[in-house]
Design a protein around this motif. Structure first.
Motif, mmCIF file in Angstrom:
data_model
loop_
_atom_site.group_PDB
_atom_site.id
_atom_site.type_symbol
_atom_site.label_atom_id
_atom_site.label_comp_id
_atom_site.label_asym_id
_atom_site.label_seq_id
_atom_site.Cartn_x
_atom_site.Cartn_y
_atom_site.Cartn_z
ATOM 1 N N LEU A 94 2.494 87.978 43.117
ATOM 2 C CA LEU A 94 2.031 87.761 44.493
ATOM 3 C C LEU A 94 1.484 89.046 45.095
ATOM 4 O O LEU A 94 0.472 89.030 45.814
ATOM 5 C CB LEU A 94 3.182 87.229 45.345
ATOM 6 N N ALA A 95 2.127 90.177 44.798
ATOM 7 C CA ALA A 95 1.631 91.461 45.299
ATOM 8 C C ALA A 95 0.264 91.775 44.715
ATOM 9 O O ALA A 95 -0.625 92.287 45.411
ATOM 10 C CB ALA A 95 2.630 92.568 44.954
ATOM 11 N N ASP A 123 1.819 83.275 50.686
ATOM 12 C CA ASP A 123 2.771 83.532 49.607
ATOM 13 C C ASP A 123 3.512 82.272 49.170
ATOM 14 O O ASP A 123 3.748 82.065 47.972
ATOM 15 C CB ASP A 123 3.785 84.596 50.046
ATOM 16 N N ASP A 124 3.905 81.422 50.100
ATOM 17 C CA ASP A 124 4.647 80.217 49.729
ATOM 18 C C ASP A 124 3.796 79.305 48.848
ATOM 19 O O ASP A 124 4.266 78.805 47.812
ATOM 20 C CB ASP A 124 5.112 79.469 50.974
ATOM 21 N N ARG A 135 1.167 80.165 47.120
ATOM 22 C CA ARG A 135 0.874 80.840 45.867
ATOM 23 C C ARG A 135 2.078 80.822 44.922
ATOM 24 O O ARG A 135 1.923 80.688 43.705
ATOM 25 C CB ARG A 135 0.451 82.283 46.142
ATOM 26 N N SER A 136 3.284 80.949 45.468
ATOM 27 C CA SER A 136 4.483 80.893 44.639
ATOM 28 C C SER A 136 4.597 79.532 43.960
ATOM 29 O O SER A 136 4.909 79.438 42.760
ATOM 30 C CB SER A 136 5.719 81.184 45.496
ATOM 31 N N GLU A 137 4.336 78.472 44.721
ATOM 32 C CA GLU A 137 4.383 77.125 44.156
ATOM 33 C C GLU A 137 3.289 76.947 43.100
ATOM 34 O O GLU A 137 3.509 76.332 42.049
ATOM 35 C CB GLU A 137 4.218 76.103 45.280
ATOM 36 N N TRP A 138 2.119 77.475 43.378
ATOM 37 C CA TRP A 138 1.000 77.382 42.442
ATOM 38 C C TRP A 138 1.301 78.135 41.150
ATOM 39 O O TRP A 138 1.017 77.633 40.053
ATOM 40 C CB TRP A 138 -0.252 77.947 43.120
ATOM 41 N N LEU A 139 1.892 79.316 41.257
ATOM 42 C CA LEU A 139 2.249 80.088 40.058
ATOM 43 C C LEU A 139 3.265 79.340 39.206
ATOM 44 O O LEU A 139 3.164 79.328 37.974
ATOM 45 C CB LEU A 139 2.798 81.457 40.470
ATOM 46 N N LEU A 140 4.237 78.712 39.844
ATOM 47 C CA LEU A 140 5.235 77.955 39.095
ATOM 48 C C LEU A 140 4.584 76.770 38.387
ATOM 49 O O LEU A 140 4.945 76.434 37.251
ATOM 50 C CB LEU A 140 6.338 77.485 40.035
ATOM 51 N N THR A 141 3.615 76.132 39.038
ATOM 52 C CA THR A 141 2.892 75.023 38.414
ATOM 53 C C THR A 141 2.091 75.504 37.216
ATOM 54 O O THR A 141 2.053 74.847 36.161
ATOM 55 C CB THR A 141 1.965 74.354 39.439
ATOM 56 N N GLN A 142 1.441 76.659 37.357
ATOM 57 C CA GLN A 142 0.692 77.219 36.239
ATOM 58 C C GLN A 142 1.636 77.590 35.087
ATOM 59 O O GLN A 142 1.295 77.424 33.910
ATOM 60 C CB GLN A 142 -0.098 78.449 36.694
#
Length: 353
Positions: free
Chosen positions: A270-271, A324-325, A327-334
């Protein structure tokens, strides 16, 4: 950065170079001491292991491992010699000189990693299949990218860096574990290119990753392993338990459905995304090195029985959600997609939960 109350040129500013110089002196001395020892072990392995391997048509593991260890040390020594020559050729000073020194260091790293890859191909039957095919060295025209890769198996990080340098034409700005500074050539050469060792000296890992991402330009790639360590079933169970202890029950349930990856620690990713909002994000899944993650498995699983398979996909910066929220969900999906691909391509030797 100068410590509070320290003057320029004072003790706080000298501490870093002194520690670095001492560390590099010690690791280089250890390298020189290990060379004759490992050379003797390689000769002994050949003399003692050959009769058994010939009689049983065995895999010659002692000889293969000892020879690769010796070559690794020789490559490390060659890297130090090359770094010394580069330092004499281009002493420190000036922005333009710094860019050229970085280019020289990238070129040396690419050659050294290529030597190790060729040795792996001959000694350990390493074969790599990448889908889809990589662009033909057009990284410089493609803009910066953030590369988020699965971490599983001995040497996967070096193999990824070599592929980015040699085949994708990208300059990797890498986030590495601080323990890798024990490798003297890596310590010196990576010190000449944009990098980040974690944990950072100031304890602000996210800031260090963000600063590294903010400096990306055309042809650059920030390389990050969001899992934070090599995947093993035990680490997966511990990571899920940690999520539960921290009250992230929903995230823990999703992590339980992913059997071939660790739940990603997304703070660093995220950073990086926040610091480089125009960079596309590349995800890398791979399998084939999963079973080689400890001294015991190195001994039992080499030479490799299957090819290393890697698969990547690129998400344009415009498709990365905001906030961030989200994006965090999107990263977990990826990352769930990384897990699904790995599950569909893992061989019988793959480590899984």
């Amino acid at each position: 950065m100068t410590a509070p109350g320290a003057r320029a040129g004072g003790p706080a500013r000298l501490t870093g170079p002194l520690v670095t110089g001492l560390r590099r002196t010690l690791t280089t001395a250890l390298l020189l001491a290990l060379l004759p020892v490992v050379a003797a072990l390689a000769v002994a392995a050949a003399l003692l292991g050959a009769p058994v391997s010939l009689a049983t048509r065995g895999p010659w593991r002692p000889v293969r491992i000892a020879c690769f260890a010796l070559l690794y040390l020789l490559v490390d020594l060659a890297g130090l010699v090359a770094a010394a020559w580069l330092w004499a050729r281009r002493p420190a000073g000036g922005r333009e000189g710094g860019q050229q020194r970085a280019a020289d260091a990238f070129a040396v790293l690419e050659r050294l990693l290529s030597v190790l890859r060729r040795a792996g191909e001959r000694l350990f039957r390493l074969r790599v299949e990448v889908t889809p095919p990589l662009p033909d060295g057009n990284g410089g025209a493609a803009g910066p990218v953030l590369v988020l890769a699965r971490h599983a198996g001995t040497g996967d990080s070096f193999l990824l860096l070599q592929t980015l340098l040699s085949r994708a034409g990208l300059r990797p700005h890498t986030v590495l574990k601080r323990v890798l500074r024990a490798d003297p050539a890596l310590d010196v050469l990576v010190g000449r290119v944009p990098h980040c060792f974690l944990p950072s000296s100031g304890g602000r890992d996210q800031d260090a990753i963000g600063d590294l991402a903010a400096g990306l330009g055309p042809g650059d790639a920030l390389v990050l392993f969001p899992e934070g360590g090599n995947f093993t079933p035990r680490r997966r169970r511990r990571a899920i338990a940690s999520l539960r202890r921290r009250g992230a029950a929903a995230r823990a349930r999703r992590a339980e459905r992913m059997h071939h990856v660790l739940p990603p620690r997304d703070a660093g990713a995220l950073a990086a995304i926040a610091a480089a909002p125009t960079a596309d994000v590349v995800f890398v899944a791979h399998t084939g090195l999963d079973a080689v993650h400890s001294v015991r498995t190195v001994w039992s699983r080499l030479p490799l029985r299957e090819s290393v398979r890697a698969h990547w996909w690129r998400v344009p910066a415009s498709h990365v959600p905001a906030g961030d929220d989200a994006r965090s969900e999107w990263l977990l999906t990826q990352w769930a997609r990384v897990d699904r691909w790995t599950a569909g391509h893992a061989g019988p030797d793959a480590t899984h939960a």
